[in-house]
Design a protein around this motif. Structure first.
Motif, mmCIF file in Angstrom:
data_model
loop_
_atom_site.group_PDB
_atom_site.id
_atom_site.type_symbol
_atom_site.label_atom_id
_atom_site.label_comp_id
_atom_site.label_asym_id
_atom_site.label_seq_id
_atom_site.Cartn_x
_atom_site.Cartn_y
_atom_site.Cartn_z
ATOM 1 N N THR A 1 52.713 22.440 29.045
ATOM 2 C CA THR A 1 52.072 21.143 29.178
ATOM 3 C C THR A 1 52.845 20.360 30.227
ATOM 4 O O THR A 1 54.078 20.366 30.213
ATOM 5 N N ILE A 2 52.143 19.699 31.130
ATOM 6 C CA ILE A 2 52.789 18.847 32.117
ATOM 7 C C ILE A 2 52.434 17.404 31.789
ATOM 8 O O ILE A 2 51.257 17.053 31.693
ATOM 9 N N VAL A 3 53.459 16.592 31.588
ATOM 10 C CA VAL A 3 53.285 15.183 31.265
ATOM 11 C C VAL A 3 53.693 14.371 32.487
ATOM 12 O O VAL A 3 54.820 14.501 32.975
ATOM 13 N N THR A 4 52.781 13.537 32.983
ATOM 14 C CA THR A 4 53.056 12.714 34.152
ATOM 15 C C THR A 4 53.600 11.362 33.722
ATOM 16 O O THR A 4 53.068 10.720 32.821
ATOM 17 N N VAL A 5 54.675 10.958 34.383
ATOM 18 C CA VAL A 5 55.309 9.664 34.139
ATOM 19 C C VAL A 5 54.917 8.753 35.295
ATOM 20 O O VAL A 5 55.306 8.990 36.437
ATOM 21 N N GLY A 6 54.139 7.735 35.003
ATOM 22 C CA GLY A 6 53.698 6.799 36.033
ATOM 23 C C GLY A 6 54.754 5.752 36.353
ATOM 24 O O GLY A 6 55.771 5.646 35.664
ATOM 25 N N MET A 7 54.501 4.976 37.402
ATOM 26 C CA MET A 7 55.427 3.905 37.787
ATOM 27 C C MET A 7 55.647 2.940 36.637
ATOM 28 O O MET A 7 54.696 2.482 36.009
ATOM 29 N N GLY A 8 56.912 2.677 36.353
ATOM 30 C CA GLY A 8 57.257 1.745 35.290
ATOM 31 C C GLY A 8 57.122 2.312 33.899
ATOM 32 O O GLY A 8 57.279 1.592 32.921
ATOM 33 N N GLU A 9 56.855 3.597 33.786
ATOM 34 C CA GLU A 9 56.659 4.245 32.492
ATOM 35 C C GLU A 9 57.820 5.177 32.161
ATOM 36 O O GLU A 9 58.627 5.511 33.021
ATOM 37 N N SER A 10 57.850 5.597 30.905
ATOM 38 C CA SER A 10 58.779 6.639 30.479
ATOM 39 C C SER A 10 58.037 7.576 29.538
ATOM 40 O O SER A 10 57.038 7.196 28.929
ATOM 41 N N ARG A 11 58.537 8.791 29.458
ATOM 42 C CA ARG A 11 57.959 9.796 28.569
ATOM 43 C C ARG A 11 59.082 10.669 28.027
ATOM 44 O O ARG A 11 60.113 10.861 28.663
ATOM 45 N N LEU A 12 58.817 11.252 26.868
ATOM 46 C CA LEU A 12 59.714 12.187 26.199
ATOM 47 C C LEU A 12 59.056 13.548 26.198
ATOM 48 O O LEU A 12 57.825 13.646 26.042
ATOM 49 N N ALA A 13 59.842 14.596 26.351
ATOM 50 C CA ALA A 13 59.291 15.954 26.301
ATOM 51 C C ALA A 13 60.296 16.894 25.658
ATOM 52 O O ALA A 13 61.508 16.677 25.707
ATOM 53 N N GLY A 14 59.740 17.941 25.072
ATOM 54 C CA GLY A 14 60.551 19.003 24.494
ATOM 55 C C GLY A 14 60.180 20.327 25.123
ATOM 56 O O GLY A 14 59.521 20.383 26.168
ATOM 57 N N ARG A 15 60.596 21.382 24.466
ATOM 58 C CA ARG A 15 60.366 22.738 24.951
ATOM 59 C C ARG A 15 58.879 22.961 25.258
ATOM 60 O O ARG A 15 58.021 22.439 24.577
ATOM 61 N N SER A 16 58.589 23.713 26.285
ATOM 62 C CA SER A 16 57.230 24.051 26.742
ATOM 63 C C SER A 16 56.482 22.866 27.333
ATOM 64 O O SER A 16 55.265 22.894 27.445
ATOM 65 N N THR A 17 57.209 21.815 27.675
ATOM 66 C CA THR A 17 56.609 20.656 28.321
ATOM 67 C C THR A 17 57.453 20.292 29.538
ATOM 68 O O THR A 17 58.677 20.264 29.455
ATOM 69 N N LEU A 18 56.783 20.039 30.643
ATOM 70 C CA LEU A 18 57.458 19.599 31.851
ATOM 71 C C LEU A 18 57.152 18.130 32.075
ATOM 72 O O LEU A 18 56.028 17.688 31.841
#
Length: 171
Positions: free
Chosen positions: A16-33
């Protein structure tokens, strides 16, 4: 960015690819970029919890939050504590490590008297906040005059940086 240069540690699991937009944050674990694009003077701060294969990324625009208005991850000084709190809430534990990407001076012809060095201020603020939080910076690709995009893999702690001029490189 090429799909083969950076792939999660577990090849059998779907990615899974999670996009972090401007001014945002995201958390990811194994099998996620985690991915963010268009870093000019903005700075991507990536904090890894290697033992738990977790990472949190923020795409910060400015070094300090003067009024506390807006999303905390828009600002370096509030993003670092937010990322650490997010990692801890998800089960992340020390030791943490960090990678910084971005902070380019996109208009190098402007003199110091004409424009504030937001890119340089972002880098200085991130280094200070991470030092104050006892989080070592394990790698960085900052400064210069070219924009960047970045992909981070929490499982391997690999970070791929892409620029138009230089292509892809792994930190």
């Amino acid at each position: 960015m090429t799909g083969t240069a950076l792939s999660p540690a577990s090849e059998a699991a779907p990615v899974t690819i999670v996009t972090v937009g401007m001014g945002e944050s995201r958390l990811a674990g194994r099998s996620t970029l985690l991915r963010t694009v268009g870093l000019g003077s903005c700075l991507a701060i990536i904090i890894f919890a290697p033992g738990q294969q977790l990472a949190a990324m923020a795409h910060c625009l400015l070094p300090t939050s003067f009024d506390g208005d807006g999303e905390p991850t828009r600002y370096v000084d509030t993003a670092v504590p937010q990322l650490l709190a997010t990692l801890r809430a998800a089960g992340g534990a020390e030791p943490f490590t960090a990678t910084l990407v971005g902070g380019a001076s996109m208009f190098p012809g402007l003199t110091a008297g004409v424009a504030r060095d937001i890119a340089g201020d972002n880098i200085v603020a991130a280094r200070a906040m991470l030092s104050n939080s006892a989080v070592p910076i394990r790698s960085e690709d900052v400064g210069g005059h070219v924009g960047r995009s970045v992909v981070a893999d929490p499982a391997t702690q690999r970070v791929m940086v892409h620029t138009i001029r230089e292509g892809d490189r792994c930190l």
